[in-house]
Design an enzyme around this catalytic site. Structure first.
Site, mmCIF file in Angstrom:
data_model
loop_
_atom_site.group_PDB
_atom_site.id
_atom_site.type_symbol
_atom_site.label_atom_id
_atom_site.label_comp_id
_atom_site.label_asym_id
_atom_site.label_seq_id
_atom_site.Cartn_x
_atom_site.Cartn_y
_atom_site.Cartn_z
ATOM 1 N N LYS A 52 -11.005 3.288 0.558
ATOM 2 C CA LYS A 52 -10.078 4.206 1.430
ATOM 3 C C LYS A 52 -9.774 5.130 2.041
ATOM 4 C CE LYS A 52 -7.197 -0.283 1.623
ATOM 5 N NZ LYS A 52 -6.002 -1.021 1.819
ATOM 6 N N GLN A 96 -1.455 -0.346 -2.823
ATOM 7 C CA GLN A 96 -1.428 -1.201 -2.029
ATOM 8 C C GLN A 96 -1.471 -2.109 -2.919
ATOM 9 O OE1 GLN A 96 -5.023 -0.759 -0.784
ATOM 10 N NE2 GLN A 96 -5.484 -3.561 -1.435
ATOM 11 N N ASP A 119 -0.047 -0.330 7.366
ATOM 12 C CA ASP A 119 -0.713 -1.058 6.693
ATOM 13 C C ASP A 119 -0.152 -1.848 8.114
ATOM 14 O OD1 ASP A 119 -2.096 -1.687 4.759
ATOM 15 O OD2 ASP A 119 -1.059 -1.230 3.179
#
Ligand code: GUN
Length: 293
Positions: A52, A96, A119
């Site tokens: 990422k 995460q 997200d």
């Protein structure tokens, strides 16, 4: 059989994003800024987050990685989330997953401000997606829709069978595919561990989306001739012949299923790279919203 090349498609989209960012900076608009929180040292999470950060650089974004040991308390983590919510330099951020067992993941997800939730995991964004309103879409489902769109694979009136009912893939991809419009209009069946006659249901699919996390689960006898197969699986299977000691395994028995398909995604190089690019698109969208452009 045509291979759906997620690696190539994601590279093209990253170039498109980078061009848009350069045009923003040329107009004096600040670059998008993504932050990521990584707790502990899970091998998969380390790789995902590194990718990422790398993708941010390729897209011309600023990125910030915040690392914490896995003994961080829930309260401390929630305080870090609150700081990012309030930081005007950050356009969007992710925490995460998975998190250590002593931390309530859902509590952390709900602590992220919906307008920075790139997200697309916050219930506000999940709800908006499910009723067809604009918002941040969960990255993997958004990536799958974009792959289908770019390969000209119509979902209108098709029977799509989703295997797996997770909050981040199965449920949102089913919602997106049943929405009215060009990338929806499908008849969707969601199968899971309690589904009866699963093989028969999957065999009736025009499009199969395998997202259950069981290597090689979808076998050739479950796939009708001419079907499209999207493999979301990324299980790490030990492999002594690899430098890393493992290989990524999809949920589809690729070698035997591929000859029956009109289109199929490989693992790796299919859905995976598109997930990261969707996060980049969400971050670009967050930055544009914050800057009013
Ligand atoms: N863990 C596995 N996939 C994801 C993802 O898309 N986002 C975050 N934050 N964690 C994950």
């Amino acid at each position: 059989m045509q291979l759906i090349d997620g690696k190539k498609t994601s590279a093209e989209i990253k170039k498109e994003i980078a061009a848009e960012v350069e045009s923003m900076t040329a107009r004096g608009i600040r670059r998008p800024h993504l932050a990521a929180i990584l707790v502990g040292h899970d091998g998969g999470s380390e790789t995902y987050v590194a990718n990422k950060v790398k993708s941010c650089a390729e897209c011309g974004f600023t990125s910030t990685l915040l690392r914490f040991e896995d003994d961080i308390t829930e309260q401390q983590l929630l305080a870090e989330v609150a700081k990012l919510n309030e930081n005007p330099d950050i356009d969007g951020f992710i925490v995460q997953l998975p998190l250590p067992a002593h931390i309530d993941e859902q509590k952390v997800i709900e602590a992220v401000s919906p307008d920075k939730d790139v997200d697309g995991f916050h219930p506000v964004n999940v709800g908006r997606l499910s009723i067809g309103l604009p918002g941040f879409k969960s990255a993997t489902p958004a990536g799958i829709i974009e792959l289908l769109r770019r390969y000209g694979i119509s979902t209108r009136g098709k029977h799509v069978v989703v295997i797996g009912r997770s909050n981040i893939v199965g449920k949102p991809i089913a919602s997106l595919l049943m929405q009215k419009g060009n990338t929806g209009d499908a008849t969707v069946t969601v199968c899971h561990s309690h589904t009866q006659n699963l093989k028969d249901i999957v065999r009736s699919a025009d499009i199969i989306i395998a997202a259950l996390g069981k290597p090689g689960f979808v076998t050739a006898d479950m796939v009708k001739d001419g079907a499209t197969v999207i493999d979301v699986g990324t299980t790490r299977v030990p492999d002594a012949s690899r430098k890393s000691g493992f290989r990524l395994c999809g949920d589809v028995d690729f070698d035997n299923v591929a000859p029956k398909c009109e289109f199929i995604t490989p693992v790796p190089g299919g859905v995976g790279p598109m997930t990261i690019v969707s996060l980049m698109l969400n971050t670009l969208q967050a930055a544009k919203q914050r800057r009013g452009c």
